[in-house]
Design an enzyme around this catalytic site. Structure first.
Site, short mmCIF file in Angstrom:
data_model
loop_
_atom_site.label_atom_id
_atom_site.label_comp_id
_atom_site.label_asym_id
_atom_site.label_seq_id
_atom_site.Cartn_x
_atom_site.Cartn_y
_atom_site.Cartn_z
N ARG A 53 26.81 -5.92 24.90
CA ARG A 53 27.34 -7.04 24.09
C ARG A 53 27.46 -6.64 22.62
O ARG A 53 28.38 -7.06 21.92
CB ARG A 53 26.45 -8.26 24.26
CG ARG A 53 26.44 -8.78 25.70
CD ARG A 53 27.02 -10.18 25.82
NE ARG A 53 27.20 -10.57 27.19
CZ ARG A 53 26.57 -11.57 27.81
NH1 ARG A 53 25.65 -12.27 27.13
NH2 ARG A 53 26.83 -11.88 29.06
N GLY A 102 11.45 11.80 30.39
CA GLY A 102 12.43 12.65 31.07
C GLY A 102 13.85 12.30 30.63
O GLY A 102 14.68 13.17 30.38
N ASP A 105 4.67 3.35 31.54
CA ASP A 105 3.52 4.21 31.23
C ASP A 105 3.10 4.17 29.75
O ASP A 105 1.97 4.48 29.41
CB ASP A 105 3.82 5.67 31.59
CG ASP A 105 4.15 5.84 33.06
OD1 ASP A 105 3.84 4.92 33.85
OD2 ASP A 105 4.71 6.89 33.43
N MET A 112 -0.95 2.58 37.67
CA MET A 112 0.00 3.69 37.45
C MET A 112 -0.17 4.26 36.05
O MET A 112 -1.08 3.87 35.32
CB MET A 112 1.42 3.19 37.65
CG MET A 112 1.88 3.25 39.09
SD MET A 112 3.65 2.91 39.18
CE MET A 112 3.96 3.42 40.86
N HIS A 126 -19.92 -9.51 40.24
CA HIS A 126 -18.88 -8.57 40.66
C HIS A 126 -18.79 -7.46 39.63
O HIS A 126 -19.38 -7.57 38.53
CB HIS A 126 -17.52 -9.28 40.72
CG HIS A 126 -17.09 -9.75 39.37
ND1 HIS A 126 -17.39 -11.02 38.90
CD2 HIS A 126 -16.44 -9.12 38.37
CE1 HIS A 126 -16.93 -11.13 37.66
NE2 HIS A 126 -16.36 -9.99 37.32
O1 F6P Z 1 6.85 6.69 35.09
C1 F6P Z 1 6.67 5.50 35.77
C2 F6P Z 1 5.90 5.73 37.04
O2 F6P Z 1 5.77 4.48 37.69
C3 F6P Z 1 4.53 6.38 36.88
O3 F6P Z 1 3.54 5.49 36.44
C4 F6P Z 1 4.30 6.93 38.26
O4 F6P Z 1 3.42 8.04 38.23
C5 F6P Z 1 5.67 7.34 38.68
O5 F6P Z 1 6.60 6.59 37.90
C6 F6P Z 1 5.98 7.13 40.13
O6 F6P Z 1 7.25 7.64 40.36
P1 F6P Z 1 8.10 7.37 41.68
O7 F6P Z 1 8.50 5.93 41.68
O8 F6P Z 1 9.26 8.29 41.55
O9 F6P Z 1 7.20 7.67 42.83
#
Ligand code: F6P
Length: 324
Positions: A28, A107, A130, A172, A218
């Site tokens: 936009r 990346g 992340d 993650m 807990h």
């Molecule tokens: O980079 C994001 C992420 O979710 C990371 O936390 C995790 O290690 C990776 O991607 C998992 O990648 P994929 O979905 O390709 O298995």
């Protein structure tokens, strides 16, 4: 850039909530600046296959609240190869694209830096749950993922208290501890295990045991997926050392990547998207837009591509103090 007429946008790497809001903002804003906007589907993989199409304002309607990415994404390590990058350039030129906005994690920023090195105008927007992208306080998607984790841990605490159990919750983050560390602080975990800070299983067991002795019903231990000590190895030690709590493991997995973006993620997506398009139109390139305190700054893609954001270990100290 004086002769910029058409910009394209792509989303790369792992999807992150708020990517769609950023795509909408880029498209936009481009249209508002009198430019044409194109979508590249499936990230750099789609780019080298010429999966590029024009977008209008209505094409990005109704996506601001949607998780995932309507442009789709792909892991494409082949993009590091020079001949693959040349093919991407060829496709961009063949489709009349003069500049690119690349939305994604580290990346994706490396891919963007490569295109910039080859002389193609590009601006990056950080998006990855992340929060490991160098140069920005926050990437798009981190806040929503944290909210998802906290909601899950709150629910686990209900059942943990009812059964007097210790829950080991894996988050993650690849080799970055940010998500785990922040979740540990805001969900009141007894211990948080992250790749940046080594802790022995015995130390964790002692903390869990201590929680039991102090009358807690807990215990929650958050483990980053990249921590040296994995969740199941830790469970074995906790069970062997008899902490007073039975233990269970929950791996949150890809649930953390989905869901409607939070208000915060929509807001930074809008700010990043507008500013990326405006800065490209003014001739800026080879940078990633980034959040520094309350400002949106530009950070050189070369620096972003070669460094990793450091996790603030002050939060580790804070988490330990608050767990008492
Ligand atoms: O980079 C994001 C992420 O979710 C990371 O936390 C995790 O290690 C990776 O991607 C998992 O990648 P994929 O979905 O390709 O298995």
């Amino acid at each position: 850039m004086a002769d910029l007429k058409t910009l394209a946008v792509l989303t790369g790497g792992g999807d992150a909530p708020g990517m769609n809001a950023a795509v909408r903002a880029v498209v936009r804003s481009a249209l508002a600046l009198g430019l044409r906007a194109h979508a590249v589907r499936r990230a750099y993989e789609g780019l080298v296959h010429g999966d590029i199409a024009e977008l209008g304002a209505r094409d990005v309607g109704g996506i601001i609240q949607r998780g995932g990415t309507v442009l789709q994404t792909a892991r494409f390590p082949e993009f590091a190869e020079p001949e693959v990058q040349q093919e991407a350039l060829r496709q961009l030129k063949a489709h009349g694209v003069d500049a690119l906005v690349a939305i994604g994690g580290d990346g994706t920023m490396r891919g963007a830096a490569a295109l910039h090195r080859l002389g193609f105008p590009v601006i990056g927007i950080p998006a990855s749950i992340d929060n490991d992208v160098f140069g920005t306080d926050m990437a798009i998607g981190v806040d929503t993922a944290l909210n998802t984790i906290v909601e899950a841990i709150d629910k686990l605490r209900d059942t943990a208290s009812s059964h007097q159990r210790a829950f080991i919750v894996e988050t993650m983050g690849r080799d970055c501890g940010h998500l785990a560390l922040m979740s540990g602080v805001i969900s009141g975990a007894e211990m948080t295990l992250i790749p940046e800070r080594d802790v022995s299983a015995e130390e964790v067991a002692a903390a869990v045991s201590d929680a039991h002795t102090r009358g807690k019903t807990h215990a929650i231990v958050v483990v980053a997926e990249g921590a040296r000590l994995g969740a199941s190895a830790l469970k074995e030690v906790l069970d062997r050392m008899n902490t007073g709590f039975e233990s269970r493991v929950t791996i949150l997995g890809h649930v953390q990547r989905g869901g409607s973006p939070s208000a915060w993620d929509r807001l930074i997506a809008a700010r990043f998207g507008v500013i990326a398009a405006e800065r490209l139109a003014k001739g800026e390139s080879g940078v990633m837009v980034a959040l520094k305190a309350r400002e949106i700054v530009s950070v050189g893609l070369e620096r972003v591509a070669t460094r990793k954001r450091e996790t603030d270990l002050e939060f580790y100290r804070m988490a330990r103090m608050l767990a008492k």
